[in-house]
Each structure stands twice: as C-alpha cells, then as structure tokens.
Design an enzyme around this catalytic site. Structure first.
Site, PDB file in Angstrom:
ATOM      1  N   TYR A   1     -12.240  -2.763  -3.365  1.00 46.67           N
ATOM      2  CA  TYR A   1     -12.829  -2.746  -2.016  1.00 46.67           C
ATOM      3  C   TYR A   1     -14.355  -2.657  -2.042  1.00 46.67           C
ATOM      4  O   TYR A   1     -14.973  -2.169  -1.101  1.00 46.67           O
ATOM      5  CB  TYR A   1     -12.225  -1.602  -1.197  1.00 46.67           C
ATOM      6  CG  TYR A   1     -10.829  -1.904  -0.690  1.00 46.67           C
ATOM      7  CD1 TYR A   1     -10.552  -3.086   0.003  1.00 46.67           C
ATOM      8  CD2 TYR A   1      -9.784  -1.004  -0.880  1.00 46.67           C
ATOM      9  CE1 TYR A   1      -9.276  -3.365   0.478  1.00 46.67           C
ATOM     10  CE2 TYR A   1      -8.494  -1.271  -0.401  1.00 46.67           C
ATOM     11  CZ  TYR A   1      -8.257  -2.457   0.283  1.00 46.67           C
ATOM     12  OH  TYR A   1      -6.990  -2.731   0.758  1.00 46.67           O
TER      13      TYR A   1
ATOM     14  N   LYS B   1       0.845  -1.188   0.000  1.00 48.73           N
ATOM     15  CA  LYS B   1       0.000   0.000   0.000  1.00 48.73           C
ATOM     16  C   LYS B   1       0.890   1.251   0.000  1.00 48.73           C
ATOM     17  O   LYS B   1       2.115   1.146   0.180  1.00 48.73           O
ATOM     18  CB  LYS B   1      -0.913  -0.054   1.234  1.00 48.73           C
ATOM     19  CG  LYS B   1      -1.884  -1.255   1.191  1.00 48.73           C
ATOM     20  CD  LYS B   1      -2.752  -1.315   2.431  1.00 48.73           C
ATOM     21  CE  LYS B   1      -3.776  -2.435   2.331  1.00 48.73           C
ATOM     22  NZ  LYS B   1      -4.666  -2.475   3.516  1.00 48.73           N
TER      23      LYS B   1
ATOM     24  N   HIS C   1      -1.512  -5.561   1.361  1.00 47.53           N
ATOM     25  CA  HIS C   1      -2.747  -6.296   1.058  1.00 47.53           C
ATOM     26  C   HIS C   1      -2.381  -7.694   0.579  1.00 47.53           C
ATOM     27  O   HIS C   1      -1.394  -7.868  -0.125  1.00 47.53           O
ATOM     28  CB  HIS C   1      -3.527  -5.581  -0.060  1.00 47.53           C
ATOM     29  CG  HIS C   1      -4.630  -6.431  -0.610  1.00 47.53           C
ATOM     30  ND1 HIS C   1      -5.869  -6.529  -0.012  1.00 47.53           N
ATOM     31  CD2 HIS C   1      -4.665  -7.270  -1.689  1.00 47.53           C
ATOM     32  CE1 HIS C   1      -6.620  -7.376  -0.703  1.00 47.53           C
ATOM     33  NE2 HIS C   1      -5.912  -7.846  -1.724  1.00 47.53           N
TER      34      HIS C   1
ATOM     35  N   PHE D   1     -15.250   3.461   7.473  1.00 45.41           N
ATOM     36  CA  PHE D   1     -13.889   3.854   7.118  1.00 45.41           C
ATOM     37  C   PHE D   1     -13.648   3.821   5.610  1.00 45.41           C
ATOM     38  O   PHE D   1     -12.527   4.089   5.151  1.00 45.41           O
ATOM     39  CB  PHE D   1     -12.860   2.952   7.826  1.00 45.41           C
ATOM     40  CG  PHE D   1     -13.043   1.479   7.530  1.00 45.41           C
ATOM     41  CD1 PHE D   1     -12.534   0.909   6.375  1.00 45.41           C
ATOM     42  CD2 PHE D   1     -13.736   0.667   8.418  1.00 45.41           C
ATOM     43  CE1 PHE D   1     -12.706  -0.432   6.095  1.00 45.41           C
ATOM     44  CE2 PHE D   1     -13.914  -0.699   8.143  1.00 45.41           C
ATOM     45  CZ  PHE D   1     -13.397  -1.238   6.981  1.00 45.41           C
TER      46      PHE D   1
ATOM     47  N   GLU E   1      -9.178 -10.495  -7.982  1.00 49.08           N
ATOM     48  CA  GLU E   1      -8.258  -9.368  -7.802  1.00 49.08           C
ATOM     49  C   GLU E   1      -7.126  -9.375  -8.829  1.00 49.08           C
ATOM     50  O   GLU E   1      -6.730  -8.314  -9.328  1.00 49.08           O
ATOM     51  CB  GLU E   1      -7.690  -9.387  -6.377  1.00 49.08           C
ATOM     52  CG  GLU E   1      -8.761  -9.072  -5.328  1.00 49.08           C
ATOM     53  CD  GLU E   1      -8.255  -9.089  -3.903  1.00 49.08           C
ATOM     54  OE1 GLU E   1      -9.004  -8.644  -3.013  1.00 49.08           O
ATOM     55  OE2 GLU E   1      -7.116  -9.549  -3.654  1.00 49.08           O
TER      56      GLU E   1
ATOM     57  N   THR F   1      -5.382  -8.108  10.193  1.00 51.95           N
ATOM     58  CA  THR F   1      -5.779  -6.815   9.606  1.00 51.95           C
ATOM     59  C   THR F   1      -5.467  -5.657  10.555  1.00 51.95           C
ATOM     60  O   THR F   1      -4.957  -4.612  10.135  1.00 51.95           O
ATOM     61  CB  THR F   1      -7.297  -6.808   9.303  1.00 51.95           C
ATOM     62  OG1 THR F   1      -7.590  -7.890   8.433  1.00 51.95           O
ATOM     63  CG2 THR F   1      -7.743  -5.493   8.693  1.00 51.95           C
TER      64      THR F   1
ATOM     65  N   ASN G   1      -1.826  -0.208   7.401  1.00 48.43           N
ATOM     66  CA  ASN G   1      -1.303  -1.554   7.653  1.00 48.43           C
ATOM     67  C   ASN G   1      -0.447  -2.137   6.531  1.00 48.43           C
ATOM     68  O   ASN G   1      -0.265  -3.352   6.431  1.00 48.43           O
ATOM     69  CB  ASN G   1      -2.435  -2.496   8.080  1.00 48.43           C
ATOM     70  CG  ASN G   1      -3.490  -2.664   7.002  1.00 48.43           C
ATOM     71  OD1 ASN G   1      -3.367  -2.096   5.923  1.00 48.43           O
ATOM     72  ND2 ASN G   1      -4.511  -3.463   7.278  1.00 48.43           N
TER      73      ASN G   1
ATOM     74  N   ARG H   1       2.719  -6.995   8.892  1.00 45.75           N
ATOM     75  CA  ARG H   1       2.031  -5.963   9.672  1.00 45.75           C
ATOM     76  C   ARG H   1       2.535  -5.917  11.116  1.00 45.75           C
ATOM     77  O   ARG H   1       2.680  -4.837  11.697  1.00 45.75           O
ATOM     78  CB  ARG H   1       0.512  -6.203   9.643  1.00 45.75           C
ATOM     79  CG  ARG H   1      -0.102  -5.869   8.274  1.00 45.75           C
ATOM     80  CD  ARG H   1      -1.506  -6.409   8.141  1.00 45.75           C
ATOM     81  NE  ARG H   1      -2.167  -5.972   6.911  1.00 45.75           N
ATOM     82  CZ  ARG H   1      -3.279  -6.523   6.449  1.00 45.75           C
ATOM     83  NH1 ARG H   1      -3.850  -7.534   7.089  1.00 45.75           N
ATOM     84  NH2 ARG H   1      -3.821  -6.079   5.328  1.00 45.75           N
TER      85      ARG H   1
END
Ligand code: IDP
Ligand code: MG
Length: 161
Positions: A60, A20, A126, A68, A137, A102, A123, A113
C-alpha cells in the site's frame, strides 16, 4: 497463426487477488475461489499467511499519505489473509469488475464487495488494478517457485485455440 498467438498472449495475463482478514474471518474464501473458478480463470498460486507490516507497507506504498493509511495497515495485519494469483484473458480488468467498487456502499450487487460488505473500511477483498501493478504485487507476495504453470484440460471450452 497470428490470430491465435494474439488471443493466447492475453490468456497469460495474471493478477493478484487477496481475501483480507475480514473475508477470511467471515469464511468467504471458498465463495471467492468459486467465483473465479466458474468464470473460467486458472489458479496458479495460493497461500494463507499473516501479513507483516513490511509487506503491507510495500503493498500500500501509494496510499502512505492517506488519512486512513494506519488503520488500513492495522486492519490488514489483524488476521490471516489468503493471497491468490489468477490467470486468464483480461483477468486484471475482469477481476476488478467481479470485486466491485472500493466503497462497498457503491459496489453493485453481484460483486464480491456488493454482496458481502457495507463499508469501505472492511471491503473483504483486494484485486490488482492494472497489469503493471499486478506484476509488482505478484512479485511482492509470491516467490517464482510458488507459482505453477499448468494446462487446463478443457482450454478449448474457454478459448478458441
Ligand atoms: P481498491 O482496493 O479498490 O484498489 P484503493 O483505493 O487502492 O482501492 O484502496 C486500497 C484499500 O484501502 C481499499 O480497498 C480499502 O480497504 C482502503 N481504503 C480506501 N479508501 C478508504 C477510505 O476512504 N477509508 C477507509 N479505507 C479506505
Ligand atoms: Mg488499489
């Protein structure tokens, strides 16, 4: 032989892993690649890009009603991401274990993480959470021509072939 073919069919499993924007900013790309390489997984696709809101909304989609959600999309669009496809036996489940919980506060030391983040909102990484989701994905982030099938020269050190 049936045994070999059943073992080898699982070897073809693929998953989507993405650094990310915080992971890229914090120069963790190399560390994550190193972890997946040394585990024995095979890299079959990789690119750095600025994700569009369109692709992030699709990625997502299941979280669109979460409180969020809009901050998640803003975070994911805040800088480049590095998306990768990794292949190998049980790679979907194994990569979830390597990535960790997560919630970074719950993630165990030794996980990405758990080693590099403190809060669920940043975090770092993915990884697809099921084989079906991984296929979806991978199709979302990669064109088939961007995925490379190749043979590891030392396959017999990783699998009974
Ligand atoms: P996962 O990334 O471990 O699969 P998901 O539940 O699919 O976790 O959530 C996707 C991403 O949304 C998380 O990795 C995290 O970046 C973000 N997220 C999930 N829950 C929260 C939250 O409670 N607050 C802020 N961000 C969250
Ligand atoms: Mg998820």
């Amino acid at each position: 032989c049936a045994f070999y073919s059943s073992v080898l069919s699982g070897v073809q499993e693929r998953t989507l892993v993405a650094l990310k924007p915080d992971g890229v900013q914090r120069r963790l790309v190399g560390d994550v690649i190193k972890r997946f390489e040394q585990r024995g997984f095979k890299l079959v696709g990789m690119k750095l890009l600025q994700a569009s809101e369109v692709i992030l909304a699709e990625h997502y989609h299941d979280l669109r009603r979460k409180p969020f959600y809009s901050s998640l999309i803003r975070y994911m669009a805040s800088g480049p991401v590095v998306v990768m496809v990794w292949e190998g036996h049980n790679v979907v489940r194994s990569s979830r274990l390597m990535v960790g919980d997560t919630d970074s506060a719950q993630a165990k030391p030794g996980t990405v993480r758990g080693d590099f983040s403190v809060h669920i909102s940043r975090n770092v990484i993915h990884a697809s959470d099921s084989v079906e989701v991984a296929e979806r994905e991978i199709g979302l982030w990669f064109h088939v021509s961007e995925l490379v099938s190749w043979d590891n020269a030392d396959q017999s050190n990783l699998y009974q072939v």
